[in-house]
Design a protein around this motif. Structure first.
Motif, PDB file in Angstrom:
ATOM      1  N   MET A   1      -5.967  73.024  75.704  1.00 32.19           N
ATOM      2  CA  MET A   1      -6.385  73.710  77.082  1.00 32.19           C
ATOM      3  C   MET A   1      -5.598  75.017  76.873  1.00 32.19           C
ATOM      4  SD  MET A   1      -4.718  72.985  80.675  1.00 32.19           S
ATOM      5  CE  MET A   1      -6.167  71.951  81.205  1.00 32.19           C
ATOM      6  N   ARG A   2      -6.171  75.999  77.307  1.00 37.79           N
ATOM      7  CA  ARG A   2      -6.045  77.816  77.224  1.00 37.79           C
ATOM      8  C   ARG A   2      -5.532  78.133  78.647  1.00 37.79           C
ATOM      9  NH1 ARG A   2      -9.144  82.864  75.510  1.00 37.79           N
ATOM     10  NH2 ARG A   2      -7.199  84.084  75.054  1.00 37.79           N
ATOM     11  N   ILE A   3      -4.174  78.649  78.770  1.00 40.39           N
ATOM     12  CA  ILE A   3      -3.665  78.945  79.946  1.00 40.39           C
ATOM     13  C   ILE A   3      -3.295  80.341  80.045  1.00 40.39           C
ATOM     14  CG2 ILE A   3      -1.900  78.558  81.433  1.00 40.39           C
ATOM     15  CD1 ILE A   3      -1.933  75.439  80.492  1.00 40.39           C
ATOM     16  N   LEU A   4      -3.431  81.168  81.035  1.00 41.55           N
ATOM     17  CA  LEU A   4      -2.664  82.539  81.265  1.00 41.55           C
ATOM     18  C   LEU A   4      -1.620  82.380  82.138  1.00 41.55           C
ATOM     19  CD1 LEU A   4      -2.909  85.599  80.976  1.00 41.55           C
ATOM     20  CD2 LEU A   4      -4.800  85.682  82.789  1.00 41.55           C
ATOM     21  N   VAL A   5      -0.568  83.005  81.849  1.00 44.38           N
ATOM     22  CA  VAL A   5       0.505  82.769  82.647  1.00 44.38           C
ATOM     23  C   VAL A   5       0.714  84.391  83.197  1.00 44.38           C
ATOM     24  CG1 VAL A   5       2.866  82.386  83.297  1.00 44.38           C
ATOM     25  CG2 VAL A   5       1.511  80.756  81.729  1.00 44.38           C
ATOM     26  N   ILE A   6       0.774  84.586  84.468  1.00 49.25           N
ATOM     27  CA  ILE A   6       1.063  86.046  84.874  1.00 49.25           C
ATOM     28  C   ILE A   6       2.291  86.075  85.636  1.00 49.25           C
ATOM     29  CG2 ILE A   6       0.088  87.986  86.052  1.00 49.25           C
ATOM     30  CD1 ILE A   6      -2.715  86.638  85.997  1.00 49.25           C
ATOM     31  N   GLU A   7       3.396  86.413  85.081  1.00 50.77           N
ATOM     32  CA  GLU A   7       4.807  86.446  85.549  1.00 50.77           C
ATOM     33  C   GLU A   7       5.678  87.253  85.075  1.00 50.77           C
ATOM     34  OE1 GLU A   7       8.086  85.529  87.241  1.00 50.77           O
ATOM     35  OE2 GLU A   7       6.735  83.857  87.611  1.00 50.77           O
ATOM     36  N   ASP A   8       5.963  88.212  86.108  1.00 43.15           N
ATOM     37  CA  ASP A   8       6.869  89.346  85.548  1.00 43.15           C
ATOM     38  C   ASP A   8       8.214  89.198  85.214  1.00 43.15           C
ATOM     39  OD1 ASP A   8       7.637  88.888  88.392  1.00 43.15           O
ATOM     40  OD2 ASP A   8       8.070  90.976  88.628  1.00 43.15           O
ATOM     41  N   ASP A   9       8.988  88.103  85.504  1.00 39.19           N
ATOM     42  CA  ASP A   9      10.255  87.767  85.024  1.00 39.19           C
ATOM     43  C   ASP A   9      10.213  87.248  83.685  1.00 39.19           C
ATOM     44  OD1 ASP A   9      12.654  86.084  84.564  1.00 39.19           O
ATOM     45  OD2 ASP A   9      13.012  86.211  86.415  1.00 39.19           O
ATOM     46  N   PRO A  10      10.782  87.900  82.744  1.00 39.07           N
ATOM     47  CA  PRO A  10      10.564  87.582  81.253  1.00 39.07           C
ATOM     48  C   PRO A  10      11.281  86.161  81.013  1.00 39.07           C
ATOM     49  CG  PRO A  10      11.719  89.601  81.264  1.00 39.07           C
ATOM     50  CD  PRO A  10      11.401  89.263  82.868  1.00 39.07           C
ATOM     51  N   THR A  11      12.139  85.797  81.719  1.00 40.16           N
ATOM     52  CA  THR A  11      12.886  84.612  81.524  1.00 40.16           C
ATOM     53  C   THR A  11      12.164  83.368  81.914  1.00 40.16           C
ATOM     54  OG1 THR A  11      15.242  85.665  81.715  1.00 40.16           O
ATOM     55  CG2 THR A  11      15.046  83.275  81.664  1.00 40.16           C
ATOM     56  N   VAL A  12      11.473  83.524  83.155  1.00 41.52           N
ATOM     57  CA  VAL A  12      10.666  82.638  83.476  1.00 41.52           C
ATOM     58  C   VAL A  12       9.363  82.235  82.706  1.00 41.52           C
ATOM     59  CG1 VAL A  12       9.395  81.706  85.704  1.00 41.52           C
ATOM     60  CG2 VAL A  12      11.674  82.636  86.012  1.00 41.52           C
ATOM     61  N   GLY A  13       8.822  83.698  82.512  1.00 38.75           N
ATOM     62  CA  GLY A  13       7.735  83.561  81.825  1.00 38.75           C
ATOM     63  C   GLY A  13       7.699  82.768  80.464  1.00 38.75           C
ATOM     64  N   GLN A  14       8.621  83.129  79.690  1.00 43.59           N
ATOM     65  CA  GLN A  14       8.955  82.490  78.263  1.00 43.59           C
ATOM     66  C   GLN A  14       9.475  81.047  78.742  1.00 43.59           C
ATOM     67  OE1 GLN A  14       8.518  83.442  75.246  1.00 43.59           O
ATOM     68  NE2 GLN A  14       7.827  85.326  76.145  1.00 43.59           N
ATOM     69  N   TYR A  15      10.008  80.598  79.539  1.00 49.07           N
ATOM     70  CA  TYR A  15      10.545  79.223  79.888  1.00 49.07           C
ATOM     71  C   TYR A  15       9.076  78.510  80.225  1.00 49.07           C
ATOM     72  CZ  TYR A  15      12.188  75.251  82.233  1.00 49.07           C
ATOM     73  OH  TYR A  15      12.571  73.736  82.513  1.00 49.07           O
ATOM     74  N   VAL A  16       8.284  79.033  81.067  1.00 45.63           N
ATOM     75  CA  VAL A  16       6.921  78.299  81.336  1.00 45.63           C
ATOM     76  C   VAL A  16       6.078  78.363  80.097  1.00 45.63           C
ATOM     77  CG1 VAL A  16       4.837  78.613  82.930  1.00 45.63           C
ATOM     78  CG2 VAL A  16       7.120  78.955  83.851  1.00 45.63           C
ATOM     79  N   LYS A  17       6.019  79.269  79.355  1.00 47.54           N
ATOM     80  CA  LYS A  17       5.077  79.457  78.049  1.00 47.54           C
ATOM     81  C   LYS A  17       5.558  78.146  77.134  1.00 47.54           C
ATOM     82  CE  LYS A  17       3.580  82.748  74.751  1.00 47.54           C
ATOM     83  NZ  LYS A  17       3.533  82.213  73.606  1.00 47.54           N
ATOM     84  N   ARG A  18       6.879  78.147  77.046  1.00 51.11           N
ATOM     85  CA  ARG A  18       7.442  77.220  75.922  1.00 51.11           C
ATOM     86  C   ARG A  18       7.030  75.763  76.292  1.00 51.11           C
ATOM     87  NH1 ARG A  18      11.910  80.800  75.733  1.00 51.11           N
ATOM     88  NH2 ARG A  18      13.044  79.499  76.983  1.00 51.11           N
ATOM     89  N   GLY A  19       7.499  75.610  77.704  1.00 54.17           N
ATOM     90  CA  GLY A  19       7.092  74.295  78.117  1.00 54.17           C
ATOM     91  C   GLY A  19       5.658  73.724  78.005  1.00 54.17           C
ATOM     92  N   LEU A  20       4.535  74.881  78.211  1.00 51.07           N
ATOM     93  CA  LEU A  20       3.450  74.533  77.929  1.00 51.07           C
ATOM     94  C   LEU A  20       2.924  74.162  76.708  1.00 51.07           C
ATOM     95  CD1 LEU A  20       2.020  76.888  80.865  1.00 51.07           C
ATOM     96  CD2 LEU A  20       1.911  74.268  80.832  1.00 51.07           C
ATOM     97  N   GLU A  21       3.448  75.084  75.720  1.00 50.03           N
ATOM     98  CA  GLU A  21       3.248  74.956  74.358  1.00 50.03           C
ATOM     99  C   GLU A  21       3.679  73.716  73.667  1.00 50.03           C
ATOM    100  OE1 GLU A  21       2.979  79.854  72.865  1.00 50.03           O
ATOM    101  OE2 GLU A  21       4.789  78.817  72.912  1.00 50.03           O
TER     102      GLU A  21
END
Length: 142
Positions: A1-21
């Motif tokens: 599955m390919r997902i685009l995360v649009i999140e301006d908070d770098p901490t939250v964005g990286q957390y979501v990205k890692r969890g999905l990966e």
């Protein structure tokens, strides 16, 4: 599955990205509304996770623009928070995904069963498809 995360908070964005990966998703992350809209419009994604407060272009503006281009919109975890109906008023959506806790609570409590049926009826009235999480068998399908 390919997902685009649009999140301006770098901490939250990286957390979501890692969890999905960790769940074997391919994830692209952007921190800007305009860039997120450009990528969503020009690349193929199965899912877009969109923050509402973004620089350059708000999440609401991105959502409206993508919807005008034919993207379908789902409001996730409906009923999990106090603002669910507010969100339904604020966003034009095609689907709502009803929080799975309702399905399980409805098995035990007649009031919860009425609430679940009322939400489903409301969705039918306004032309929004309703999906209920955690419906796994005939018993939870009501």
């Amino acid at each position: 599955m390919r997902i685009l995360v649009i999140e301006d908070d770098p901490t939250v964005g990286q957390y979501v990205k890692r969890g999905l990966e960790e769940h074997r998703c391919a994830v692209d992350l952007t921190t800007d509304g305009e860039e997120g809209e450009r990528r969503a419009s020009s690349e193929a994604y199965d899912l877009i996770i969109l923050d509402m407060r973004l620089p350059t272009k708000s999440g609401m503006e991105v959502l409206r623009s993508l919807r005008a281009k034919g993207f379908r919109v789902c409001l996730d975890d409906f009923g999990a928070g106090a603002n669910s109906f507010h969100y339904l008023r604020s966003f034009e959506v095609d689907f709502i995904k009803i929080d799975g806790a309702f399905a399980h609570a409805a098995l035990r409590d007649p009031r919860d069963r009425i609430l679940l049926r009322t939400i489903a009826g409301f969705c039918r009235e306004i032309g929004v498809a309703a999906i209920v999480e955690m419906v796994e068998d005939e018993e939870t399908a009501l």
